[in-house]
Design a protein around this motif. Structure first.
Motif, PDB file in Angstrom:
ATOM      1  N   MET A   1       0.864  -1.297  -0.033  1.00 64.29           N
ATOM      2  CA  MET A   1      -0.201   0.125  -0.155  1.00 64.29           C
ATOM      3  C   MET A   1       0.787   1.139  -0.152  1.00 64.29           C
ATOM      4  SD  MET A   1      -2.853   1.202   2.918  1.00 64.29           S
ATOM      5  CE  MET A   1      -3.884   0.152   1.951  1.00 64.29           C
ATOM      6  N   GLU A  48      -8.232  -8.660  13.030  1.00 61.32           N
ATOM      7  CA  GLU A  48      -7.509  -8.448  11.516  1.00 61.32           C
ATOM      8  C   GLU A  48      -6.338  -7.978  11.701  1.00 61.32           C
ATOM      9  OE1 GLU A  48      -8.118  -7.042   6.842  1.00 61.32           O
ATOM     10  OE2 GLU A  48      -9.466  -6.166   8.484  1.00 61.32           O
ATOM     11  N   ILE A  49      -5.159  -8.489  11.197  1.00 64.23           N
ATOM     12  CA  ILE A  49      -3.904  -7.602  11.209  1.00 64.23           C
ATOM     13  C   ILE A  49      -3.544  -7.304   9.952  1.00 64.23           C
ATOM     14  CG2 ILE A  49      -1.561  -8.072  11.606  1.00 64.23           C
ATOM     15  CD1 ILE A  49      -1.994 -10.524  13.483  1.00 64.23           C
ATOM     16  N   GLY A  50      -3.206  -5.889   9.950  1.00 67.54           N
ATOM     17  CA  GLY A  50      -3.086  -5.200   8.584  1.00 67.54           C
ATOM     18  C   GLY A  50      -4.442  -4.851   7.826  1.00 67.54           C
ATOM     19  N   MET A  51      -5.267  -4.103   8.792  1.00 71.14           N
ATOM     20  CA  MET A  51      -6.696  -4.040   8.105  1.00 71.14           C
ATOM     21  C   MET A  51      -6.837  -2.879   7.002  1.00 71.14           C
ATOM     22  SD  MET A  51      -8.480  -1.730  10.910  1.00 71.14           S
ATOM     23  CE  MET A  51      -7.814  -0.098  11.540  1.00 71.14           C
ATOM     24  N   ILE A  72      -6.258  -4.051  13.320  1.00 67.80           N
ATOM     25  CA  ILE A  72      -4.757  -3.674  13.806  1.00 67.80           C
ATOM     26  C   ILE A  72      -4.063  -3.198  12.579  1.00 67.80           C
ATOM     27  CG2 ILE A  72      -2.537  -4.687  14.786  1.00 67.80           C
ATOM     28  CD1 ILE A  72      -4.213  -6.541  16.077  1.00 67.80           C
ATOM     29  N   LYS A  74      -0.399  -1.032  11.101  1.00 62.82           N
ATOM     30  CA  LYS A  74       0.709  -0.351  11.545  1.00 62.82           C
ATOM     31  C   LYS A  74       0.896   1.177  11.502  1.00 62.82           C
ATOM     32  CE  LYS A  74       5.505  -1.497  10.415  1.00 62.82           C
ATOM     33  NZ  LYS A  74       6.453  -2.349   9.624  1.00 62.82           N
ATOM     34  N   TYR A  75       0.172   1.587  10.540  1.00 63.92           N
ATOM     35  CA  TYR A  75       0.274   2.906  10.244  1.00 63.92           C
ATOM     36  C   TYR A  75      -0.787   4.061  10.532  1.00 63.92           C
ATOM     37  CZ  TYR A  75       4.436   1.216   7.900  1.00 63.92           C
ATOM     38  OH  TYR A  75       5.484   0.668   7.506  1.00 63.92           O
ATOM     39  N   MET A  99      -0.671  -0.714  15.860  1.00 64.03           N
ATOM     40  CA  MET A  99       0.352  -1.647  16.487  1.00 64.03           C
ATOM     41  C   MET A  99       0.919  -2.250  15.207  1.00 64.03           C
ATOM     42  SD  MET A  99       0.009  -5.325  18.094  1.00 64.03           S
ATOM     43  CE  MET A  99      -1.323  -4.915  19.091  1.00 64.03           C
ATOM     44  N   ASP A 100       2.207  -2.626  15.503  1.00 66.37           N
ATOM     45  CA  ASP A 100       2.946  -3.465  14.611  1.00 66.37           C
ATOM     46  C   ASP A 100       2.830  -4.961  15.315  1.00 66.37           C
ATOM     47  OD1 ASP A 100       5.010  -5.102  13.420  1.00 66.37           O
ATOM     48  OD2 ASP A 100       6.332  -3.461  13.205  1.00 66.37           O
ATOM     49  N   ALA A 101       2.215  -5.768  14.274  1.00 64.72           N
ATOM     50  CA  ALA A 101       1.942  -7.122  14.517  1.00 64.72           C
ATOM     51  C   ALA A 101       3.083  -7.816  15.282  1.00 64.72           C
ATOM     52  CB  ALA A 101       1.742  -7.923  13.216  1.00 64.72           C
ATOM     53  N   ASN A 119      -5.531 -10.165   5.614  1.00 66.14           N
ATOM     54  CA  ASN A 119      -6.022 -10.039   4.320  1.00 66.14           C
ATOM     55  C   ASN A 119      -5.099  -9.373   3.293  1.00 66.14           C
ATOM     56  OD1 ASN A 119      -8.598 -11.356   4.533  1.00 66.14           O
ATOM     57  ND2 ASN A 119      -9.100  -9.736   5.821  1.00 66.14           N
ATOM     58  N   PHE A 120      -4.539  -9.997   2.371  1.00 69.99           N
ATOM     59  CA  PHE A 120      -3.477  -9.084   1.376  1.00 69.99           C
ATOM     60  C   PHE A 120      -2.369  -8.810   2.029  1.00 69.99           C
ATOM     61  CE2 PHE A 120      -7.771 -10.174  -0.257  1.00 69.99           C
ATOM     62  CZ  PHE A 120      -7.460 -10.729  -1.348  1.00 69.99           C
ATOM     63  N   ASP A 122       1.373  -7.688   3.035  1.00 70.27           N
ATOM     64  CA  ASP A 122       2.492  -7.198   2.298  1.00 70.27           C
ATOM     65  C   ASP A 122       3.394  -8.403   1.865  1.00 70.27           C
ATOM     66  OD1 ASP A 122       1.474  -4.624   2.589  1.00 70.27           O
ATOM     67  OD2 ASP A 122       2.839  -4.055   4.188  1.00 70.27           O
ATOM     68  N   THR A 196     -12.625  -7.751   0.829  1.00 73.15           N
ATOM     69  CA  THR A 196     -11.644  -6.393   1.347  1.00 73.15           C
ATOM     70  C   THR A 196     -11.411  -5.547   0.053  1.00 73.15           C
ATOM     71  OG1 THR A 196      -9.446  -7.139   0.853  1.00 73.15           O
ATOM     72  CG2 THR A 196     -10.334  -8.288   2.710  1.00 73.15           C
ATOM     73  N   GLU A 197     -10.944  -4.381   0.577  1.00 69.94           N
ATOM     74  CA  GLU A 197     -10.697  -3.366  -0.543  1.00 69.94           C
ATOM     75  C   GLU A 197      -9.850  -3.967  -1.680  1.00 69.94           C
ATOM     76  OE1 GLU A 197      -9.520  -0.194   1.737  1.00 69.94           O
ATOM     77  OE2 GLU A 197     -11.475   0.872   1.330  1.00 69.94           O
TER      78      GLU A 197
HETATM   79  N1  SAM Z   1      -6.245  -5.787   4.550  1.00 69.49           N
HETATM   80  C1  SAM Z   1      -6.674  -4.651   3.461  1.00 69.49           C
HETATM   81  C2  SAM Z   1      -7.245  -5.104   2.386  1.00 69.49           C
HETATM   82  O1  SAM Z   1      -7.044  -6.558   2.230  1.00 69.49           O
HETATM   83  O2  SAM Z   1      -7.862  -4.548   1.704  1.00 69.49           O
HETATM   84  C3  SAM Z   1      -5.336  -4.089   3.483  1.00 69.49           C
HETATM   85  C4  SAM Z   1      -4.030  -4.778   2.503  1.00 69.49           C
HETATM   86  S1  SAM Z   1      -2.622  -3.887   2.623  1.00 69.49           S
HETATM   87  C5  SAM Z   1      -1.860  -4.502   1.140  1.00 69.49           C
HETATM   88  C6  SAM Z   1      -1.616  -4.452   4.118  1.00 69.49           C
HETATM   89  C7  SAM Z   1      -1.819  -3.632   5.184  1.00 69.49           C
HETATM   90  O3  SAM Z   1      -1.110  -4.235   6.132  1.00 69.49           O
HETATM   91  C8  SAM Z   1      -1.411  -2.249   5.004  1.00 69.49           C
HETATM   92  O4  SAM Z   1      -2.369  -1.168   5.556  1.00 69.49           O
HETATM   93  C9  SAM Z   1      -0.119  -2.172   6.072  1.00 69.49           C
HETATM   94  O5  SAM Z   1       0.262  -1.050   6.654  1.00 69.49           O
HETATM   95  C10 SAM Z   1      -0.473  -3.234   7.208  1.00 69.49           C
HETATM   96  N2  SAM Z   1       0.725  -3.911   7.789  1.00 69.49           N
HETATM   97  C11 SAM Z   1       1.850  -4.523   7.006  1.00 69.49           C
HETATM   98  N3  SAM Z   1       2.617  -4.983   8.004  1.00 69.49           N
HETATM   99  C12 SAM Z   1       2.006  -4.775   9.322  1.00 69.49           C
HETATM  100  C13 SAM Z   1       2.456  -5.192  10.505  1.00 69.49           C
HETATM  101  N4  SAM Z   1       3.479  -5.421  10.688  1.00 69.49           N
HETATM  102  N5  SAM Z   1       1.594  -4.805  11.642  1.00 69.49           N
HETATM  103  C14 SAM Z   1       0.088  -4.415  11.427  1.00 69.49           C
HETATM  104  N6  SAM Z   1      -0.152  -3.900  10.116  1.00 69.49           N
HETATM  105  C15 SAM Z   1       0.873  -3.989   9.046  1.00 69.49           C
END
Ligand code: SAM
Length: 216
Positions: A1, A48-51, A72, A74-75, A99-101, A119-120, A122, A196-197
């Motif tokens: 993202m 959900e981690i990385g929502m 949850i 990170k940014y 939070m950072d996972a 979901n999706f 990085d 998801t988006e």
């Molecule tokens: N889940 C959403 C979707 O499917 O539309 C967003 C997907 S986006 C590619 C990945 C998200 O995960 C980003 O918003 C990123 O900032 C977050 N993310 C990446 N590493 C993370 C971490 N270690 N802890 C929390 N969030 C994280």
């Protein structure tokens, strides 16, 4: 993202009633006590981690009022987008956390979380960064520490190399796969699935979506 700095996002998160604070006064206080002291009910907790912008978890919370959801991210600059979307909804069962996972076991205790959605995530394509992938064995170990005995992880991605890597990591850690799909929407949008988006975008482009559900 792609990340764009959103001026004032950190302050907004700090002042938002629906965001659990991890900077300053902190969510660590609720470790092991989320039901008792935070949600004040005994409903299962799903995270959900990385929502990202929160479309998935917000919809899940609307559809399932008897489940507590924590999104949850990170940014701050991304999390504020979820706050914007959530603003008009009176959802007592949805909260967000910046939070950072990597720190997840500092905030949740053993047996506290029933479901983890990824979901999706990085892809971190370089081998030397593989530990940063949210489905790497380092993360699976962390998830194992907070999941309930019958708890599980659900992962969706359009990225086949990441999906194959994730299946190998599940095998290496002796996780049991309850479901594996390499083309979830082969026959049209899969039933009982909230998109998801990213999923909506990739589905519209005709890309196959992979999904696994697995438990320890
Ligand atoms: N889940 C959403 C979707 O499917 O539309 C967003 C997907 S986006 C590619 C990945 C998200 O995960 C980003 O918003 C990123 O900032 C977050 N993310 C990446 N590493 C993370 C971490 N270690 N802890 C929390 N969030 C994280």
């Amino acid at each position: 993202m792609r990340l764009r700095n959103v001026p004032g996002s950190q302050e907004r998160i700090l002042n938002d009633a629906f965001t659990i604070q991890t900077d300053g006064e902190n969510g660590e206080d609720f470790k092991g006590l989320w039901n008792q002291n935070f949600f004040n009910n005994d409903h299962p907790i799903h995270i959900e981690i990385g929502m990202g912008k929160g479309q998935f978890i917000t919809q899940m919370a609307k559809e399932n009022p008897d489940i507590n959801y924590i999104g949850i991210e990170k940014y701050s600059s991304v999390l504020v987008r979820a706050l914007d979307k959530r603003a008009d909804l009176e959802l007592e069962n949805l909260r967000f956390m910046r939070m950072d996972a990597e720190d997840i076991t500092s905030y949740f205790a053993p047996d506290e979380i029933s479901k983890i959605y990824l979901n999706f995530s990085d892809p971190w394509p370089k081998d030397r960064h593989s530990k940063r992938r949210l489905t790497s064995r380092c993360f699976l170990e962390r998830y194992d520490k907070i999941l309930t005995k019958d708890g599980y992880v659900q992962f969706k991605t359009d990225n086949r190399p990441l999906f194959d890597f994730s299946l190998e990591e599940l095998n290496a850690m002796n996780w049991i796969k309850d479901e594996v799909s390499f083309d979830l929407h082969k026959d049209g949008p899969a039933p009982n699935n909230v998109m998801t988006e990213y999923e909506q975008k990739f589905y519209a482009e005709g890309k196959p979506i992979c999904r696994f559900v697995a438990h320890r």
